[in-house]
Design an enzyme around this catalytic site. Structure first.
Site, PDB file in Angstrom:
ATOM      1  N   GLY A  16       0.861  -1.016  -0.126  1.00 59.63           N
ATOM      2  CA  GLY A  16       0.116  -0.113   0.023  1.00 59.63           C
ATOM      3  C   GLY A  16       0.987   1.271   0.048  1.00 59.63           C
ATOM      4  N   GLU A 173     -18.805  10.715   1.011  1.00 57.90           N
ATOM      5  CA  GLU A 173     -18.689  10.684  -0.663  1.00 57.90           C
ATOM      6  C   GLU A 173     -19.501   9.630  -1.456  1.00 57.90           C
ATOM      7  OE1 GLU A 173     -13.803  11.986  -0.444  1.00 57.90           O
ATOM      8  OE2 GLU A 173     -14.381   9.790  -0.457  1.00 57.90           O
ATOM      9  N   ASP A 302      -1.280   2.871   8.495  1.00 57.24           N
ATOM     10  CA  ASP A 302      -2.499   2.545   9.385  1.00 57.24           C
ATOM     11  C   ASP A 302      -2.402   1.525  10.491  1.00 57.24           C
ATOM     12  OD1 ASP A 302      -3.699   4.484   7.692  1.00 57.24           O
ATOM     13  OD2 ASP A 302      -5.369   2.990   6.774  1.00 57.24           O
TER      14      ASP A 302
HETATM   15  C1  FAD Z   1     -12.487   3.703   1.126  1.00 59.29           C
HETATM   16  C2  FAD Z   1     -11.570   4.663   1.489  1.00 59.29           C
HETATM   17  C3  FAD Z   1     -11.107   5.920   1.139  1.00 59.29           C
HETATM   18  C4  FAD Z   1      -9.877   6.630   1.584  1.00 59.29           C
HETATM   19  N1  FAD Z   1      -9.757   7.916   1.492  1.00 59.29           N
HETATM   20  C5  FAD Z   1      -8.751   8.596   1.702  1.00 59.29           C
HETATM   21  C6  FAD Z   1      -8.451  10.073   1.146  1.00 59.29           C
HETATM   22  O1  FAD Z   1      -9.303  10.631   0.516  1.00 59.29           O
HETATM   23  N2  FAD Z   1      -7.212  10.584   1.533  1.00 59.29           N
HETATM   24  C7  FAD Z   1      -6.507   9.864   2.172  1.00 59.29           C
HETATM   25  O2  FAD Z   1      -5.217  10.478   2.647  1.00 59.29           O
HETATM   26  N3  FAD Z   1      -6.618   8.633   2.815  1.00 59.29           N
HETATM   27  C8  FAD Z   1      -7.637   8.191   2.539  1.00 59.29           C
HETATM   28  N4  FAD Z   1      -7.694   6.634   2.856  1.00 59.29           N
HETATM   29  C9  FAD Z   1      -6.947   6.132   3.685  1.00 59.29           C
HETATM   30  C10 FAD Z   1      -5.699   5.666   3.029  1.00 59.29           C
HETATM   31  O3  FAD Z   1      -6.194   4.866   1.886  1.00 59.29           O
HETATM   32  C11 FAD Z   1      -4.888   4.757   4.165  1.00 59.29           C
HETATM   33  O4  FAD Z   1      -4.724   5.445   5.240  1.00 59.29           O
HETATM   34  C12 FAD Z   1      -3.802   4.293   3.452  1.00 59.29           C
HETATM   35  O5  FAD Z   1      -3.928   3.523   2.438  1.00 59.29           O
HETATM   36  C13 FAD Z   1      -2.698   3.519   4.356  1.00 59.29           C
HETATM   37  O6  FAD Z   1      -1.802   2.989   3.862  1.00 59.29           O
HETATM   38  P1  FAD Z   1      -1.011   1.645   4.135  1.00 59.29           P
HETATM   39  O7  FAD Z   1       0.141   1.551   3.625  1.00 59.29           O
HETATM   40  O8  FAD Z   1      -1.008   1.734   5.930  1.00 59.29           O
HETATM   41  O9  FAD Z   1      -2.011   0.525   4.119  1.00 59.29           O
HETATM   42  P2  FAD Z   1      -2.769   0.031   2.694  1.00 59.29           P
HETATM   43  O10 FAD Z   1      -2.568   1.044   1.601  1.00 59.29           O
HETATM   44  O11 FAD Z   1      -3.920  -0.228   3.113  1.00 59.29           O
HETATM   45  O12 FAD Z   1      -1.974  -1.130   2.231  1.00 59.29           O
HETATM   46  C14 FAD Z   1      -1.919  -2.249   2.990  1.00 59.29           C
HETATM   47  C15 FAD Z   1      -1.451  -3.407   2.187  1.00 59.29           C
HETATM   48  O13 FAD Z   1      -0.985  -4.356   2.990  1.00 59.29           O
HETATM   49  C16 FAD Z   1      -1.579  -5.637   2.160  1.00 59.29           C
HETATM   50  N5  FAD Z   1      -1.836  -6.640   3.131  1.00 59.29           N
HETATM   51  C17 FAD Z   1      -2.556  -6.556   4.272  1.00 59.29           C
HETATM   52  N6  FAD Z   1      -2.526  -7.843   5.061  1.00 59.29           N
HETATM   53  C18 FAD Z   1      -1.583  -8.343   4.621  1.00 59.29           C
HETATM   54  C19 FAD Z   1      -1.128  -9.802   4.900  1.00 59.29           C
HETATM   55  N7  FAD Z   1      -1.434 -10.397   5.950  1.00 59.29           N
HETATM   56  N8  FAD Z   1      -0.103 -10.346   4.072  1.00 59.29           N
HETATM   57  C20 FAD Z   1      -0.101  -9.737   3.114  1.00 59.29           C
HETATM   58  N9  FAD Z   1      -0.422  -8.369   2.597  1.00 59.29           N
HETATM   59  C21 FAD Z   1      -1.046  -7.830   3.386  1.00 59.29           C
HETATM   60  C22 FAD Z   1      -2.899  -5.308   1.546  1.00 59.29           C
HETATM   61  O14 FAD Z   1      -3.155  -6.150   0.559  1.00 59.29           O
HETATM   62  C23 FAD Z   1      -2.657  -4.002   1.179  1.00 59.29           C
HETATM   63  O15 FAD Z   1      -1.946  -3.920  -0.100  1.00 59.29           O
HETATM   64  C24 FAD Z   1      -8.999   6.269   2.396  1.00 59.29           C
HETATM   65  C25 FAD Z   1      -9.328   4.650   2.918  1.00 59.29           C
HETATM   66  C26 FAD Z   1     -10.421   3.956   2.396  1.00 59.29           C
HETATM   67  C27 FAD Z   1     -10.589   2.560   2.786  1.00 59.29           C
END
Ligand code: FAD
Length: 430
Positions: A16, A173, A302
């Site tokens: 992500g 949204e 997150d």
């Molecule tokens: C519907 C929605 C709308 C949003 N709108 C906004 C916005 O407008 N602006 C904004 O800034 N933020 C927004 N967010 C929040 C933002 O998307 C998140 O804060 C961000 O994606 C967090 O990034 P991350 O890398 O922590 O996790 P993520 O981007 O969620 O990535 C986590 C990754 O880990 C992988 N994963 C999880 N568990 C496992 C496992 N056990 N084994 C292997 N892989 C795994 C998943 O497949 C995923 O690809 C939104 C979120 C959602 C759900």
């Protein structure tokens, strides 16, 4: 899985925003990076609601992770699901392979929280992955198709009632976009049923919509939604979700489509490593984002609990995840190259954005500068197009928005396969 290398092994779990930024930040460093994700693509979650409401197609907001890292020879990608971590042996266990690490970055994000009622998920799905968005799109479009076929007034009313639980940015949204589908896009296309009779109900337990925004922008958002035809119910708690609707304190709403946008819980990463976690399951990290007692394990995005500005919680948004991923890449670089360690992680909040409809958004920047209405929407659109990956996607998304802006059309109105568990599945399908 065999991996012979004399270089330090960096395993990143999650492709992500946080995980990808960490991988890219290590480009050119003499390390062997393995990025593991259970999906083969990176998803731009902020625009998922546009897939769910038939503006954009999945491929407009998702990219193969292999493609993103193709020009980075020190990184390889594995599609697998991590199930546990052996911190003593320094091995990541997945559902298919085991991977030893010297540095481990946990960037596994968050998912929906049903506050102890996971059984609600099947009737009130949330929006997190591409598959969730296409499933919601299917339910939304099928509701209109079924309403066109029935002569029963009560069934029709229930089919055309859409309940969205939770009035954060995603709930706002979704409700604005569904109102546009029902009231603007579909009416000329249906003959028996009038899509304008649809009820779109946004339910929020707290006293106002968009609670993380200033009060005046919350009030503006509520008024704008109401003008668009959305019924907004604040200070109203949903006490049960089922196939036929929701129970609220003091009442019941019959609705065939219920969408959950009310809560999030972190991935189980804290459990894998037996780390301290906050109420949402996020790893309580040290100031350098390492996990207490495990200086070689980091949690970002997150799935990490981080504070700034005198104790405020860093929000679960994409820029925060990217800043953390970038920071951890710098820290690992300093360890590998034996250079001075960077100062503690310091989050910079750039602002909050939410779109309400096709030409309305609210924006609050960190310097207290606020925008709303069409100016806010233009700012929101430019920011989102800018952060998309790849010229093709930027062009396609910008063109699609322009087209929708001018014509009200939503071209991605595809009803894909009906899953076996769906209430829309016929006897023959099962
Ligand atoms: C519907 C929605 C709308 C949003 N709108 C906004 C916005 O407008 N602006 C904004 O800034 N933020 C927004 N967010 C929040 C933002 O998307 C998140 O804060 C961000 O994606 C967090 O990034 P991350 O890398 O922590 O996790 P993520 O981007 O969620 O990535 C986590 C990754 O880990 C992988 N994963 C999880 N568990 C496992 C496992 N056990 N084994 C292997 N892989 C795994 C998943 O497949 C995923 O690809 C939104 C979120 C959602 C759900």
């Amino acid at each position: 899985m065999k991996l012979t290398t004399n270089l330090p092994r960096v395993v990143i779990v999650g492709g992500g925003f946080g995980g990808l930024e960490a991988a890219r930040g290590l480009k050119g460093l003499p390390v062997c990076i393995t990025l593991i994700d259970r999906q083969n693509h990176h998803c731009f979650q902020p625009l998922l609601y546009q897939v769910a409401t038939a503006v954009l197609s999945p491929a407009d907001i998702a990219w193969p992770i292999r493609g993103i890292l193709r020009a980075q020879p020190n990184a390889r990608v594995i599609m697998a699901e991590v199930v546990s971590v052996d911190t003593a042996a320094k091995i990541v266990h997945t559902d298919s392979v085991e991977l030893p690490y010297d540095y481990l970055v946990l960037a596994t994000g968050a998912t929906h929280s049903y506050f102890g009622h996971d059984e609600w998920e099947i009737d009130a799905p949330g929006l997190k992955r591409i598959s969730d968005a296409t499933e919601l799109r299917r339910r939304l479009l099928i509701a209109f198709e079924e309403a066109e076929l029935t002569d029963d007034g009560a069934t029709q009313r229930s089919l055309l009632t859409f309940v969205i639980v939770g009035a954060g940015p995603t709930g706002v949204e979704m409700s604005g976009a569904i109102a546009e589908v029902a009231l603007q896009t579909l009416p000329p296309e249906f003959r028996e049923v009038d899509p304008r009779s649809a009820r779109i109900i946004l339910i929020e337990a707290g006293p106002r919509v968009l609670p993380s925004f200033p009060e005046d922008l919350s009030a503006y958002t509520q008024q704008s939604l109401e003008k668009m035809g959305v019924e907004v119910m604040t200070s109203t708690r949903v006490t049960k979700c089922d196939k036929a609707g929701v129970d609220i304190e003091g009442g019941r709403i019959d609705a065939h489509t219920v969408i959950w946008a009310a809560g999030v819980v972190a991935s189980p990463a804290a459990k894998w490593i037996d780390a301290p976690a906050d109420h949402a399951g996020r790893v309580e990290v040290e100031p350098d984002l390492s996990v207490p007692g495990h200086p070689d394990i980091f949690a970002v995005g997150d799935t990490a609990s981080v504070h700034y500005d005198g104790g405020k919680s860093v929000p679960g948004i994409a820029p925060a995840a990217k800043q953390m991923g970038r920071y951890v890449a710098k820290l690992i670089t300093s360890r590998v190259l034996n250079t001075p360690k960077p100062a503690a992680f310091a989050y910079k909040h750039q602002g909050d954005l939410a779109t309400i409809g096709r030409r309305i958004a609210v924006v609050k920047l960190s310097n207290n500068f606020a925008l709303k209405g069409i100016i806010g929407w233009l700012f929101w659109s430019l920011a989102h197009v800018y952060f998309l990956i790849g010229i093709r996607n930027r062009f396609v998304v910008a063109f699609t928005w322009m087209w929708q802006f001018l014509t009200l059309q939503r071209s991605a109105r595809i009803i894909s396969q009906v899953p076996k568990w769906s209430r829309y599945t016929s006897e023959e399908d099962t």
